[in-house]
Design an enzyme around this catalytic site. Structure first.
Site, PDB file in Angstrom:
ATOM      1  N   ASN A  80       0.804  -1.218   0.000  1.00 50.47           N
ATOM      2  CA  ASN A  80       0.000   0.000   0.000  1.00 50.47           C
ATOM      3  C   ASN A  80       0.838   1.270   0.000  1.00 50.47           C
ATOM      4  O   ASN A  80       0.350   2.330   0.407  1.00 50.47           O
ATOM      5  CB  ASN A  80      -0.941   0.004   1.214  1.00 50.47           C
ATOM      6  CG  ASN A  80      -1.804  -1.237   1.289  1.00 50.47           C
ATOM      7  OD1 ASN A  80      -1.848  -1.914   2.305  1.00 50.47           O
ATOM      8  ND2 ASN A  80      -2.494  -1.572   0.201  1.00 50.47           N
ATOM      9  N   PRO A  88       1.715   6.904   0.840  1.00 48.51           N
ATOM     10  CA  PRO A  88       0.882   5.795   1.303  1.00 48.51           C
ATOM     11  C   PRO A  88      -0.495   5.831   0.648  1.00 48.51           C
ATOM     12  O   PRO A  88      -1.006   6.900   0.295  1.00 48.51           O
ATOM     13  CB  PRO A  88       0.794   6.032   2.810  1.00 48.51           C
ATOM     14  CG  PRO A  88       0.968   7.503   2.963  1.00 48.51           C
ATOM     15  CD  PRO A  88       1.905   7.936   1.883  1.00 48.51           C
ATOM     16  N   CYS A  89      -1.074   4.650   0.498  1.00 44.39           N
ATOM     17  CA  CYS A  89      -2.391   4.540  -0.131  1.00 44.39           C
ATOM     18  C   CYS A  89      -3.466   4.535   0.961  1.00 44.39           C
ATOM     19  O   CYS A  89      -3.906   3.480   1.432  1.00 44.39           O
ATOM     20  CB  CYS A  89      -2.460   3.267  -0.973  1.00 44.39           C
ATOM     21  SG  CYS A  89      -3.993   3.086  -1.893  1.00 44.39           S
ATOM     22  N   ILE A  90      -3.869   5.725   1.375  1.00 42.99           N
ATOM     23  CA  ILE A  90      -4.942   5.911   2.355  1.00 42.99           C
ATOM     24  C   ILE A  90      -5.991   6.803   1.711  1.00 42.99           C
ATOM     25  O   ILE A  90      -5.666   7.897   1.225  1.00 42.99           O
ATOM     26  CB  ILE A  90      -4.410   6.525   3.659  1.00 42.99           C
ATOM     27  CG1 ILE A  90      -3.374   5.579   4.298  1.00 42.99           C
ATOM     28  CG2 ILE A  90      -5.539   6.806   4.634  1.00 42.99           C
ATOM     29  CD1 ILE A  90      -2.763   6.097   5.574  1.00 42.99           C
ATOM     30  N   ASP A  94      -5.562  10.481  -0.219  1.00 45.20           N
ATOM     31  CA  ASP A  94      -5.510  10.521  -1.681  1.00 45.20           C
ATOM     32  C   ASP A  94      -6.656  11.334  -2.275  1.00 45.20           C
ATOM     33  O   ASP A  94      -6.482  12.020  -3.289  1.00 45.20           O
ATOM     34  CB  ASP A  94      -5.545   9.097  -2.242  1.00 45.20           C
ATOM     35  CG  ASP A  94      -4.301   8.299  -1.847  1.00 45.20           C
ATOM     36  OD1 ASP A  94      -3.254   8.932  -1.594  1.00 45.20           O
ATOM     37  OD2 ASP A  94      -4.390   7.058  -1.785  1.00 45.20           O
TER      38      ASP A  94
END
EC number: 2.3.2.23
Length: 322
Positions: A80, A88-90, A94
């Site tokens: 992620n 980070p993929c939050i 995003d």
């Protein structure tokens, strides 16, 4: 006068110090509190336990109406985390539409810690990390230890730095894929052909070896003769009186060099016959060598010493006592 974002971040910083979350450290590195440095430790009982991650957080004057920009300093090999940008993929980071003004600095850091320790394998941004984690978790743990360091915290305080300008510096993100490829090339590099070729398998070396061996067999007597000549010359020089030797060395300005055999023969033509006898038989050689030393050391001062000793022996001790 400070703006709204500055006051909100001061409140968040105070709240972070009050709660003292385990494994989370954050501090501002600019006077306006827009730039932050963060260290997050992986949660216990997870593959990230004992590992620490450094991040940067950039706020804008629109905080808390807009989310900050979060990036990893060293991009982890995580499903992620974008391997190129380090973000980070939050979802609420995003997508600004999913951001809520109730979110604080503490909620952002806690969400990052949970994401690191509990990766979501659906729609990962790092496909390779998700694939390895799914198929071989032990290999995944090994890869993590290649670039993560153990957590080393000097203290648990989260106070503002006395001189924030000293903490400001350019940060460069490194993609794990680039790091992993570089590491693979270095750690698994093969030796060049030059070092892999065995010495005895080199045809040039073998040919040169037999050439040297042939020359040695053809001129074996000459080499031994030269060796004996130089040996005699050095022995004769060492037996010279110290006064004569020092006087000769004081005259020479250049370092002493071993002369060639031709120079030795010119200096003492009789050395040829003596050395030849040394070479023909070992026993006769030693005798000739000894006689050579004795003949060469018969200097006038030795005769004077012998005469003096003879004269002393002729003295009458009784007469001397009287």
């Amino acid at each position: 006068m400070h703006g709204r974002a500055y006051l909100l971040l001061q409140r968040d910083f105070y709240d972070l110090k009050e709660n003292n979350y385990k494994g989370i450290t954050a501090r501002p590195v600019s006077e306006d509190m827009m730039e932050w440095e963060v260290e997050i430790e992986g949660l216990q009982n997870s593959v990230w336990q004992g590992l620490v991650f450094q991040l940067t957080i950039h706020f804008t004057s629109e905080y808390n109406y807009a989310p900050p920009v979060v990036k990893f300093v060293t991009i982890p090999f995580h499903p992620n985390v974008d391997p190129h940008t380090g973000q980070p993929c939050i979802d609420f980071l995003d997508n600004p539409k999913k951001w809520n003004t109730n979110y604080t600095l503490s909620s952002i850091l806690l969400a990052l810690q949970v994401m690191l320790s509990n990766p979501v394998l659906e729609n990962p941004v790092n496909l390779e990390a998700a694939r390895i984690l799914t198929k071989d978790e032990s290999l995944y743990r090994t890869i993590l230890k290649l670039f993560n360091r153990p957590l080393q915290m000097k203290d648990d305080s989260q106070e503002l730095p006395k001189d924030p300008h000293k903490c400001i510096g350019p940060t460069k993100t490194t993609s794990f894929s680039d790091y992993y490829q570089a590491w693979s090339r270095i750690a698994t590099s093969k030796a060049t052909e030059y070092y892999r070729t065995a010495l005895l398998k080199d045809p040039n070396f073998i040919g040169q070896y037999y050439k040297w061996k042939k020359m040695d067999l053809q001129h074996h007597k000459e080499w031994n003769l030269k060796y004996s000549v130089i040996k005699c010359w050095l022995a004769r020089k060492n037996r010279m009186p110290d006064e004569v030797r020092h006087s000769m060395e004081g005259i020479k300005l250049c370092p002493t060099q071993i002369p060639t055999t031709d120079e030795i023969f010119l200096e003492s033509p009789t050395a040829i016959n003596s050395v030849t006898n040394i070479y023909e038989t070992e026993e006769e050689g030693w005798k000739s060598d000894t006689s050579l030393y004795e003949n060469n050391t018969d200097e006038p001062w030795e005769e004077e010493v012998e005469d003096l000793i003879s004269w002393i022996n002729t003295l009458n001790t009784n007469t001397l006592e009287d």
